[in-house]
Scaffold this active site. Structure first.
Site, PDB file in Angstrom:
ATOM      1  CE1 TYR A 102      -4.026   2.021   0.485  1.00  0.00           C
ATOM      2  CE2 TYR A 102      -2.782   3.143   2.198  1.00  0.00           C
ATOM      3  CZ  TYR A 102      -3.887   3.074   1.366  1.00  0.00           C
ATOM      4  OH  TYR A 102      -4.840   4.065   1.408  1.00  0.00           O
ATOM      5  CB  SER A 133     -15.530   0.021  10.977  1.00  0.00           C
ATOM      6  OG  SER A 133     -14.230  -0.339  10.576  1.00  0.00           O
TER       7      SER A 133
END
Ligand code: UDP
Length: 321
Positions: A148, A192
């Site tokens: 990433y 989350s």
């Protein structure tokens, strides 16, 4: 009326952007392969006459010949650490690199302005705090986050080379941790996870000792920054940090979520994943000066809105968790 193409348009940030752009009267072409995006995120605009969805993987060439594109937001990329550290690792690098090339070529063909959603991850484990755009970062090129981090770094270099050598009108922002409605309950990120764990009475999982810090930006503030950057003065390329400078430890975040939701969850400590950055906070002086932007929504208020969203999703994640 502008025609605006959004890659990653069914993802968390992409869908919030598509909805805002449609509400402002633009034509939106939403491109996604739905690997991590979800059609339910764009349900409210799916049948809008100005909205068009193309199922497509940006690792492959994309040709849009039937309409002239004015702006491209390049947002497609798996962004949750468990996704890019797991089975999507190689796909993540490919999406960053091939996706950037394909979208830059499309921008060149259409004479469109193209915005790259880069990331605070380009700073790696930062040795400068808070992080300013001129800081070149401290990334482990061989670690589990590298697909990433290095993918996004390579994408930035491609953007600047297309700008220098091909005259493409580019804009680059570096997004810091963002949260809010349309996050996938199962994407494994801290906001989350904590909210879904608390709502379903499961243990709240702090990785490491919880003293690592992050700065959390509510999604509406971030979308505002993106739109301002896209429409900023010609020639202003960035990179610009976009994030909320309010810095919290992960332990503080867990305490806030528990206090807001209550319930029976207890906090448990798990191993810290390798290369997990110790501290992160954006210096947003440039965004303030050039875009007249700073976040308005404080963490407590943003968490309330996000908790309300996840309450509507509870049946979906209870099954999966
Ligand atoms: N984290 C945690 N518990 C979780 C998920 C994440 O303690 O259930 C930690 C993670 O190790 C990191 C921080 O929370 O230090 C932010 O993680 P996230 O995956 O949201 O984003 P990152 O900034 O690492 O990309």
């Amino acid at each position: 009326m502008k025609t605006i193409l959004v890659t990653g348009g069914t993802g968390f940030l992409g869908s919030n952007l598509c909805i805002r752009l449609i509400n402002e009267g633009n034509r939106v072409i939403c491109v996604d392969n739905n690997y991590t995006g979800r059609m339910s995120n764009v349900e409210s605009i799916l049948h809008h006459p100005n909205f068009r969805f193309i199922e497509h993987d940006i690792c492959e060439l994309l040709d849009v010949n039937d309409e002239k594109i004015d702006q491209i937001y390049n947002m497609a990329c798996p962004a949750s650490p468990p996704a890019y550290q797991g089975s999507y690792s190689i796909k993540t690098t490919k999406t960053c690199v091939f996706g950037a090339i394909n979208m830059l070529e499309l921008a060149k063909k259409h004479g469109a302005t193209i915005l790259q959603t880069s990331t605070s991850e380009v700073y790696g484990e930062p040795l400068v705090h808070p992080q300013v755009e001129s800081y070149r970062g401290n990334v482990n090129p061989d670690g589990i986050r590298a697909c990433y981090d290095e993918g996004k770094r390579c994408a930035e270099s491609l953007f600047f080379d297309y700008h220098r050598h091909e005259g493409v009108d580019i804009k680059v922002i570096r997004i810091f941790n963002t949260y809010g409605p349309n996050m996938d309950p199962n994407d494994g990120r801290v906001v989350s996870n904590f909210i879904c764990q608390a709502l379903s009475g499961q243990d709240i999982t702090i990785y490491g000792d919880g003293h690592q810090t992050r700065s959390f930006c509510y999604v509406d503030d971030l979308i505002e920054a993106m739109i301002r950057m896209m429409n900023s003065e010609k020639g202003f390329t960035g990179p610009v940090n976009t994030g909320n400078p309010g810095e919290f430890t992960i332990k503080e975040l867990a305490e806030m979520v528990v206090e807001k939701i209550g319930g029976t969850s207890k906090v448990v400590y798990k191993d810290l994943p390798s290369d997990d950055p110790t501290q992160r906070r954006p210096d947003i002086t440039l965004a303030k000066t050039k875009l007249g932007w700073e976040p308005k929504i404080k963490l407590g208020e943003g968490l309330d809105k996000t908790i309300a969203y996840f309450k509507t999703q509870i049946n979906k994640f209870k099954k999966a968790m």
